[in-house]
Design an enzyme around this catalytic site. Structure first.
Site, PDB file in Angstrom:
ATOM      1  N   ASP A  92      -1.127   0.905  -4.749  1.00  0.00           N
ATOM      2  CA  ASP A  92      -2.102  -0.107  -5.230  1.00  0.00           C
ATOM      3  C   ASP A  92      -3.192   0.233  -5.654  1.00  0.00           C
ATOM      4  OD1 ASP A  92      -2.844   0.147  -2.545  1.00  0.00           O
ATOM      5  OD2 ASP A  92      -3.605  -1.778  -2.285  1.00  0.00           O
ATOM      6  N   ASP A  96      -2.513   5.985  -4.185  1.00  0.00           N
ATOM      7  CA  ASP A  96      -1.693   5.289  -3.659  1.00  0.00           C
ATOM      8  C   ASP A  96      -1.142   4.338  -4.477  1.00  0.00           C
ATOM      9  OD1 ASP A  96      -3.787   3.415  -3.328  1.00  0.00           O
ATOM     10  OD2 ASP A  96      -2.984   3.033  -1.431  1.00  0.00           O
ATOM     11  N   SER A 149       0.890  -1.070  -0.092  1.00  0.00           N
ATOM     12  CA  SER A 149       0.011   0.010   0.000  1.00  0.00           C
ATOM     13  C   SER A 149       0.927   1.388   0.192  1.00  0.00           C
ATOM     14  CB  SER A 149      -1.040  -0.029   1.198  1.00  0.00           C
ATOM     15  OG  SER A 149      -2.027   1.251   1.108  1.00  0.00           O
ATOM     16  N   ASP A 178      -6.031   1.830  -4.466  1.00  0.00           N
ATOM     17  CA  ASP A 178      -7.481   1.418  -3.688  1.00  0.00           C
ATOM     18  C   ASP A 178      -7.679   2.818  -2.974  1.00  0.00           C
ATOM     19  OD1 ASP A 178      -5.611   1.382  -1.581  1.00  0.00           O
ATOM     20  OD2 ASP A 178      -6.384  -0.554  -0.872  1.00  0.00           O
TER      21      ASP A 178
END
Length: 448
Positions: free
Chosen positions: A241, A239, A97, A243
């Protein structure tokens, strides 16, 4: 050496120290032993250590007799959609993340295409700690195939939630900052599909972050200046990844992550998504709840964590949900936080209203959040919560995920960290001063 962080949804650690190929293999071996028959999807964000960990993880899954669908670089919400579309038994997403470059991690999905619930995740965590694995014989080894287009299904589902033709007519000039994570691949494709004039920054998934990866105001000053100095109607910041989504308005003002969800809820209410409640977590701004209340829609609050939000959304047939870290969850796309949902639906809101992002943000309920923390051992928390409830007798108290105190115009959440010996204090009120005062008062009551 940094501590390996293991939770019910996966693990995170520093590559070469606490997160090694051996750790990754044993963790996914426990996962393979727990999920039902079927292929397992493996994806990753753009981190430089992703290919190495991906190779180890796919080999370990094959060694457990599992066929693997290799998605390559793909956003976390994309992996959730793929699981369902490929009838997979689950998925492994390799991502840390917003953590710094030395970190990487593993996030696990079940067959429903959502992050594992607490019970399932705890079983896999315990299996890893106990050495559970399902290594198979030579003649039962699984195979790996590369997915030709892991993004198509996700793109289709996101576009189905909005009025594509209306957005295309606006030909919005937009900037997308993927910061060399996983979001640029589908992000550019989505915005091109919507007829946008796209200025892409950091769209190559190299993992060589141009700025600190968490999309906060302090980390996006250069991007904000770039938006202000251009003809962009909006800046989208993901960010690694993808999400989470933060917004920058046409004037270069950081609108932030809390407003992302509130604007998406505004748009959901506008198009009649009012058949069920919305669900947010206990640390999310009340902006979304106030917007929903204007349309007669109830707001439910879950414990902090995407899995908890998803659990409550499913149980209550929620019309919408998400977390205040820039993660809208649209159940028609999937029960995963989704920056692409946020981008498409905010553009749809701008197109429907004819209003610039700055005006839409200013029309949201104006509230202020303040956050603080203190070093406290978990053993002290019950006594701390008692003192807080005794002091704040006029508040409605809710326990289960720390202590949440609610007033008509403000709230305070005090909860122990899952990964550090600290207590976090988060307050929201009509002014920064009042929110800070709530946190300061709580901090003063931490010790007898």
């Amino acid at each position: 050496m940094s501590k390996l962080i293991i939770s019910v949804s996966g693990l995170r650690g520093v590559v070469g120290e606490t997160l090694t190929p051996d750790v990754a293999c044993r963790f996914v071996a426990s996962f393979a032993a727990s999920v039902p028959p079927g292929p397992i999807v493996v994806g990753r964000d753009g981190r430089t250590t992703g290919p190495m960990l991906g190779a180890a993880i796919m080999a370990a899954l094959n060694a457990c007799g599992r066929d693997v669908i290799d998605a390559g670089v793909a956003a976390t919400p994309t992996i959730g959609v793929m699981v369902r579309e490929r009838s997979a038994a689950g998925a492994v997403q390799i991502s840390a993340s917003h953590n710094p470059p030395p970190y990487n991690g593993i996030k696990l999905f079940g067959a429903s295409g959502r992050v594992l619930d607490a019970e399932s995740g705890a079983k896999i965590r315990d299996g890893y700690l106990n050495g559970t694995a399902a290594w198979c014989a030579f003649d039962a080894i699984g195979s790996t195939s590369r997915d030709a287009d892991p993004h198509a299904g996700h793109l289709e589902k996101v576009l189905a939630t909005i009025d594509v033709d209306l957005v295309r007519k606006k030909a919005f000039h937009v900037l997308i900052d993927s910061n060399h994570g996983a979001g640029g691949i589908l992000g550019k494709r989505l915005l091109d599909s919507l007829g946008c004039v796209v200025e892409a920054v950091g769209d190559e998934p190299t993992g060589l972050f141009a700025h600190v990866p968490e999309p906060t105001a302090d980390n996006l000053t250069e991007i904000a200046s770039r938006v202000a100095g251009s003809e962009c109607a909006i800046g989208f910041c993901q960010d690694p990844d993808a999400d989470r989504l933060a917004l920058i308005d046409e004037n270069g003002r950081y609108i932030g992550e809390e407003a992302t969800l509130a604007l998406c809820v505004t748009r959901a209410m506008m198009v009649g998504r009012t058949s069920g409640p919305i669900v947010i977590n206990g640390a999310t701004s009340s902006m979304s709840g106030l917007v929903a209340a204007q349309h007669g829609v109830k707001t439910l609050r879950s414990a902090v964590g995407e899995a908890n939000v998803a659990d409550m959304m499913i149980a209550n047939e929620a019309s919408y949900g998400g977390e205040g870290n820039g993660g809208p969850i649209d159940p028609t796309v999937g029960y995963v936080r989704d920056s692409f949902v946020g981008m498409a639906q905010v553009l749809d809101l701008m197109a429907r209203t004819g209003k610039p992002l700055s005006q839409l943000a200013d029309e949201l309920p104006q509230l202020a959040i303040h956050k603080d923390k203190a070093e406290i051992s978990v053993e002290q928390l019950p006594a701390i919560f008692e003192r807080l409830q005794e002091h704040f007798r006029d508040a409605e108290a809710q326990t289960g995920d720390g202590l949440r105190l609610q007033w008509d115009d403000s709230w305070l959440l005090v909860r122990g960290s899952n990964t550090e010996p600290i207590v976090r204090m988060i307050a929201e009120a009509e002014t920064v001063a009042k929110a800070k005062s709530l946190c300061d008062t709580a901090a003063g009551l931490l010790n007898p």
